[in-house]
Write a protein that holds these residues in place. Structure first.
Motif, PDB file in Angstrom:
ATOM      1  N   THR A  64       0.827  -1.208   0.000  1.00  0.00           N
ATOM      2  CA  THR A  64       0.000   0.000   0.000  1.00  0.00           C
ATOM      3  C   THR A  64       0.861   1.258   0.000  1.00  0.00           C
ATOM      4  O   THR A  64       0.559   2.234  -0.684  1.00  0.00           O
ATOM      5  CB  THR A  64      -0.948  -0.026   1.226  1.00  0.00           C
ATOM      6  N   ASP A  85      -8.112  -4.831  -0.856  1.00  0.00           N
ATOM      7  CA  ASP A  85      -7.770  -5.353   0.452  1.00  0.00           C
ATOM      8  C   ASP A  85      -8.921  -5.088   1.410  1.00  0.00           C
ATOM      9  O   ASP A  85      -9.337  -3.940   1.579  1.00  0.00           O
ATOM     10  CB  ASP A  85      -6.500  -4.642   0.938  1.00  0.00           C
ATOM     11  N   ASN A 120      -6.886  -0.396   3.212  1.00  0.00           N
ATOM     12  CA  ASN A 120      -5.588   0.216   3.485  1.00  0.00           C
ATOM     13  C   ASN A 120      -5.297   1.525   2.760  1.00  0.00           C
ATOM     14  O   ASN A 120      -4.650   2.391   3.302  1.00  0.00           O
ATOM     15  CB  ASN A 120      -4.484  -0.770   3.103  1.00  0.00           C
ATOM     16  N   ASP A 122      -4.581  -2.397  -5.359  1.00  0.00           N
ATOM     17  CA  ASP A 122      -3.906  -2.855  -4.150  1.00  0.00           C
ATOM     18  C   ASP A 122      -4.449  -4.239  -3.820  1.00  0.00           C
ATOM     19  O   ASP A 122      -5.598  -4.386  -3.427  1.00  0.00           O
ATOM     20  CB  ASP A 122      -4.192  -1.874  -3.000  1.00  0.00           C
TER      21      ASP A 122
HETATM   22 MG   LIG Z   1      -1.849  -2.989   2.277  1.00  0.00          MG
END
Ligand SMILES: [Mg+2]
Ligand SMILES: Nc1ncnc2c1ncn2[C@@H]1O[C@H](COP(=O)(O)OP(=O)(O)OP(=O)(O)O)[C@@H](O)[C@H]1O
Length: 258
Positions: A16, A41, A45, A138
């Motif tokens: 991230t 995620d 994040n 991500d």
């Molecule tokens: Mg992450």
């Protein structure tokens, strides 16, 4: 340009953080106009590192839970195609930031019953990302989603490792799995995060052993106190100083991609 760039690697290696530095590089240097960031995620994040708070009900997971409940309790009119509903839900989840759009996947509960929704979702996101010059993804830690072939349309895969045996082990497993399930990427990049200078050769040696033509070393981003501090205080990585030494390194290595 239509690039989809995914960040992968073991938990906590800096996926991230690297994504945020890449995003900053693209924005500051006007490398792309329309940017989409998808945070797949479940722990949301990306929002954390840019100092945003996002409610579960504003994530795809939140919207899909409502939709699933409606489908199960037959509250939906049968003549409305479900994929249309999912599509409009995805659009309503787009969070418009100043310089990019953000899509938070959030948590999805009860795996099995989500198959249908996940399938449609994947297609909708594929379509959605066509409207952007660049999509940054991500990925959650772990490998399951690669095995499930959800990375199919990714052009560039960036595998991040920190200086740990497990970080490198996961990196290698990801490479193996992409082979096993025959995932095709235009480029696979290896990013060493937080490697002290005297340990960088170890990663280089591992890469030599891998010896695959589309796997290239992207470079290294050093450990940096300011980055740690921003994380600790819940600040915004996009506001990191232009002169920050790790950001200077990041800019140089990301220029290889775009
Ligand atoms: Mg992450
Ligand atoms: N180059 C760096 N310098 C200082 N701290 C860093 C650096 N890279 C990452 N960190 C810190 O390490 C921690 C983990 O980083 P990050 O959240 O980016 O990892 P991740 O791979 O996304 O983790 P997860 O798998 O949990 O999503 C964070 O506290 C972050 O601030």
């Amino acid at each position: 340009m239509n690039k989809i760039i995914a960040f992968a690697g073991k938990g906590g290696v800096g996926k991230t953080t690297s994504l945020a530095l890449f995003l900053k590089y693209i924005i500051d240097n006007k490398k792309a106009k329309d940017i989409l960031v998808i945070d797949s995620d479940p722990d949301a994040n990306v929002a954390d590192v840019i100092g945003e708070e996002i409610q579960f009900c504003d994530t795809i997971g939140g919207k899909m839970k409502v939709l699933k409940d409606k489908i199960q309790s037959l509250k939906l009119a049968p003549n409305i195609p479900k994929n249309q509903l999912i599509e409009s839900d995805v659009y309503s989840c787009l969070i418009e930031m100043d310089d990019f759009d953000l899509l938070e996947m959030g948590r999805s509960e009860g795996e099995g019953c989500y198959c249908y929704i996940n399938d449609v979702l994947k297609k909708v996101i594929d379509t959605l990302s066509k409207n952007y010059d660049i999509t940054l993804l991500d990925s959650p830690a772990g490998l399951e989603h690669f095995a499930r072939k959800t990375g199919r349309d990714v052009t560039d895969l960036i595998i991040v490792s920190d200086p740990s045996k497990m970080g490198i082990h996961t990196l290698k497993r990801i490479l193996e799995i992409t082979d096993e399930v025959n995932l095709k990427f235009e480029n696979i990049w290896i990013l060493g995060n937080r490697f002290p200078e005297n340990l960088r050769d170890i990663l280089l040696d591992e890469l030599k052993k891998v010896n695959k033509e589309n796997v290239t070393l992207l470079g290294f981003i050093s450990n940096n106190d300011e980055i740690a501090k921003i994380n600790l205080l819940g600040g915004n990585l996009l506001e990191l100083s232009e002169k920050n030494s790790s950001y200077v390194e990041a800019k140089e290595i990301f220029a290889k991609i775009i």
